[in-house]
Design an enzyme around this catalytic site. Sequence first.
Site, PDB file in Angstrom:
ATOM      1  N   ASP A 159       0.822  -1.211   0.000  1.00  0.00           N
ATOM      2  CA  ASP A 159       0.000   0.000   0.000  1.00  0.00           C
ATOM      3  C   ASP A 159       0.861   1.269   0.000  1.00  0.00           C
ATOM      4  OD1 ASP A 159      -2.198  -1.592   0.053  1.00  0.00           O
ATOM      5  OD2 ASP A 159      -2.430  -1.525   2.243  1.00  0.00           O
ATOM      6  N   ASP A 160       0.261   2.357  -0.480  1.00  0.00           N
ATOM      7  CA  ASP A 160       0.893   3.682  -0.460  1.00  0.00           C
ATOM      8  C   ASP A 160       2.239   3.715  -1.187  1.00  0.00           C
ATOM      9  OD1 ASP A 160      -1.250   4.608   1.085  1.00  0.00           O
ATOM     10  OD2 ASP A 160      -0.273   3.922   2.928  1.00  0.00           O
ATOM     11  N   ARG A 161       2.409   2.821  -2.103  1.00  0.00           N
ATOM     12  CA  ARG A 161       3.665   2.717  -2.871  1.00  0.00           C
ATOM     13  C   ARG A 161       4.883   2.471  -1.981  1.00  0.00           C
ATOM     14  NH1 ARG A 161       2.377   4.149  -8.315  1.00  0.00           N
ATOM     15  NH2 ARG A 161       0.373   5.146  -8.257  1.00  0.00           N
ATOM     16  N   LEU A 162       4.632   1.984  -0.778  1.00  0.00           N
ATOM     17  CA  LEU A 162       5.749   1.654   0.111  1.00  0.00           C
ATOM     18  C   LEU A 162       6.053   0.176  -0.075  1.00  0.00           C
ATOM     19  CD1 LEU A 162       4.686   3.799   3.192  1.00  0.00           C
ATOM     20  CD2 LEU A 162       6.460   4.281   1.499  1.00  0.00           C
ATOM     21  N   HIS A 163       6.500  -0.128  -1.269  1.00  0.00           N
ATOM     22  CA  HIS A 163       6.695  -1.517  -1.674  1.00  0.00           C
ATOM     23  C   HIS A 163       7.901  -2.130  -0.966  1.00  0.00           C
ATOM     24  CE1 HIS A 163       3.949  -0.084  -4.620  1.00  0.00           C
ATOM     25  NE2 HIS A 163       4.860   0.660  -5.222  1.00  0.00           N
TER      26      HIS A 163
END
Length: 209
Positions: free
Chosen positions: A177-181
Amino acid sequence: MNTFKALKLMADPLQGFAIWLKEAEAAGIEQSEAASLATVNNRGAPSMRTVLYKGMSKGGFCFYTNYNSPKSRDIEQNSSVALLFFWQVQARQIRITGTVEKLSESESQAYFLTRDRGSQIGAWASEQSEELESRDALMQRVAELTEMHAGKEVPCPPHWGGFRVLPSVMEFWQGRDDRLHDRFQFSLDDAKGKGTADAKTWRHKRLAP
Ligand SMILES: Cc1cc2nc3c(=O)[nH]c(=O)nc-3n(C[C@H](O)[C@H](O)[C@H](O)COP(=O)(O)O)c2cc1C
């Protein structure tokens, strides 16, 4: 969303690849074994295309192709390649860089014999990536070869066979999520002989998304 728990514990990225591929297959992803293969010729020009991953051999990722094709010419000039797997449903990507070498004739022949007859004839009929006069010309060639081999085993063409990509760097990317890969990069330890199939010592680090 998937977690990265399993990989954190894993010392061997080849095992990680096997697990992710199995999970992609289990999730019903079609052609989960399809990978983008990047090559670079001796003038530094890059080229990419899809190939099908067909198993591991001596620590390398195998695929099969025409040895006279542009990709094989690139590989002859420069053995450094990259492979990319992307499984959209699971938001997963595996990037692999390394060097490539030909499989032995016996390995290629063994795999060729497992292919369906149509694909075997196709391997003889198609001068991959050469200009074709027409579809009819190709089908004519297929008909001739089918007749020529009628009632006989189709031998593996000398211009057809496999390559193995020996990885030196592998990166696992898990979308979160939230591009916090999550990203984990595995590299073969220099001291242990980077790029060799025998070197099994991998170091890993977490990368910023
Ligand atoms: C899903 C998919 C799988 C493919 N698998 C292979 C393969 O395993 N081997 C192969 O030579 N070409 C395969 N191709 C075709 C290649 O992408 C490419 O068109 C062909 O190999 C010619 O590439 P080249 O001119 O760079 O040598 C596949 C294409 C697709 C879309």
